[in-house]
Scaffold this active site. Structure first.
Site, PDB file in Angstrom:
ATOM      1  N   ASP A   1       0.772  -1.078  -0.003  1.00 48.93           N
ATOM      2  CA  ASP A   1       0.085   0.016   0.131  1.00 48.93           C
ATOM      3  C   ASP A   1       0.978   1.268  -0.185  1.00 48.93           C
ATOM      4  O   ASP A   1       2.166   1.134   0.238  1.00 48.93           O
ATOM      5  CB  ASP A   1      -0.929  -0.025   1.291  1.00 48.93           C
TER       6      ASP A   1
ATOM      7  N   ASP B   1      -0.207   5.113   1.266  1.00 55.93           N
ATOM      8  CA  ASP B   1      -0.145   6.058   2.160  1.00 55.93           C
ATOM      9  C   ASP B   1      -0.218   5.456   3.495  1.00 55.93           C
ATOM     10  O   ASP B   1      -0.913   4.442   3.682  1.00 55.93           O
ATOM     11  CB  ASP B   1      -1.565   6.836   2.119  1.00 55.93           C
TER      12      ASP B   1
ATOM     13  N   ASP C   1      -1.900  -0.362   5.693  1.00 58.89           N
ATOM     14  CA  ASP C   1      -2.263   0.128   6.963  1.00 58.89           C
ATOM     15  C   ASP C   1      -3.830   0.218   7.243  1.00 58.89           C
ATOM     16  O   ASP C   1      -4.445   0.929   8.129  1.00 58.89           O
ATOM     17  CB  ASP C   1      -1.593   1.308   7.364  1.00 58.89           C
TER      18      ASP C   1
HETATM   19 MG   LIG Z   1      -2.708   3.167   3.577  1.00 52.81          MG
END
Ligand SMILES: [Mg+2]
Length: 369
Positions: free
Chosen positions: A110, A112, A312
């Site tokens: 991922d 960000d 996340d």
């Molecule tokens: Mg993220």
């Protein structure tokens, strides 16, 4: 190795209001039923407001304030306890590499909050040069894909590495290598990338493009009075960032989004970290993107492949779930706070992600000697 676990899906609480209902709605006169409808409305509103708060915990800060030391110790203890269920991928590195021996690792990252820190202005979520170098290096040894909620163009620009595969808009916009079995499928066209290389372009939600543009314009208009709100067009989804909005105004942000999308029954709202996302209702998510990318790079249905997905966000859970249910790889959740997940391991923050990537390279190069 048993990758199965008894992790349960996150449950968003809807506290309080159920106790206010005195008896079955069927037994109530009309006026009370109306009250119940109102309560349902309030309950729904509290539910998505709670979801916004659940998905957007405050950043973990160690403080030197003595009065906060105890609370900080409690948080540390809670985190350590949580790590018993989601062990650190760094501390478990030997276990991971023992299992990876003789296998081909495929990496899915991922962006960000995983490769870049969460910053106040989403346009400034730059990854460090050190992180870029770590990603570049790891991609020399393992096929590596970036899977992001951002538009593919935006995340390509942030990462700036041409040797990776990219899936933007939560996997609804994928560029991968040309592979005939994939090229013949629906929603897939052959194209060329910016370097002139032949690629497969897969866009399962292409029919939604005009609708997304329309919703983007409506959301820009209706949130313009909310200080700190930022609307981002991610091509196949729209993100409404509220990381710079006062908590007191989060409800207004949520209401704006609901007011706009109520006119679009084929769109839905999902929650990320301090962001609301409006996406097409199609049977496609980061988990499906992971499966598609594995097939694109010729690594699906191979027993000797070990996919590792690091993310996340709530949307990354779909990918963790694919790995958990297929008992076939490792999901690694990046989080500095305890939370339920389908991931197998954890890393605390992007700094630990970088250490993990570097460790993979060190392991690969030293085991090749
Ligand atoms: Mg993220």
């Amino acid at each position: 190795m048993d990758l199965k676990s008894n992790h349960s899906a996150p449950v968003l609480a809807d506290p309080g209001l159920s106790n206010l209902l005195p008896c079955s709605p069927d037994l109530l006169p009309t006026v009370l039923r109306r009250k119940n409808l109102l309560l349902d409305d309030i309950r729904a509103r509290r539910s998505w407001l709670d979801a916004m708060k659940c998905s957007s915990p405050p950043p973990y800060k160690k403080t030197k304030d003595i009065s906060n030391e105890l609370a900080s110790d409690d948080k540390d203890a809670a985190y350590r306890k949580w790590m018993l269920k989601y062990p650190s991928a760094l501390l478990s590195f030997e276990q991971i590499t023992n299992y990876a021996k003789g296998k081909r690792i495929a990496l899915f990252l991922d962006y960000d909050g995983t490769l870049s820190p969460i910053v106040e202005n989403p346009d400034c979520a730059f990854m460090s040069n050190e992180m870029r170098a770590a990603v570049q290096k790891v991609a020399m040894y393992f096929p590596t894909a970036i899977v992001s909620g951002r538009s593919r163009d935006k995340v390509c620009e942030f990462v700036g590495l041409t040797e990776l595969y990219y899936a933007g808009s939560h996997g609804m916009d994928i560029v991968g290598p040309v592979r005939q079995s994939i090229s013949d499928g629906p929603n897939c066209v052959k194209s060329t990338d910016k370097q002139g290389k032949d690629v497969n372009l897969f866009q399962p939600a292409s029919e939604f493009l005009p609708m997304i543009e329309e919703v983007f314009n409506s959301l820009v208009e209706c949130t313009k009075e909310i200080k700190g709100a930022k609307v981002e067009n991610n091509k196949f989804c729209v993100s409404v960032h509220f990381r710079n909005v006062d908590v007191e105004s989060w409800e207004t942000v949520g209401q704006c989004v609901l007011d706009v999308i109520k006119n679009y029954p084929r769109l839905r709202m999902t929650h990320g970290r301090k962001v609301l996302e409006i996406r097409p209702i199609i049977n496609w998510d980061k988990g499906k993107a992971l499966t598609f990318l594995l097939e694109s790079i010729g690594l699906s249905d191979c027993d000797d492949v070990l996919p590792i997905y690091v993310g996340d966000d709530q949307t990354d859970e779909d990918a963790f779930k694919v790995l958990q249910e297929g008992n076939r790889g490792y999901g690694i959740l990046v989080s500095s706070l305890p939370k339920e997940s389908k991931a197998f391991f954890s890393l605390k923050d992007p700094q630990e992600v970088m250490e993990f990537l570097k460790s993979l390279v060190t392991w690969k190069t030293s085991s090749a000697l």
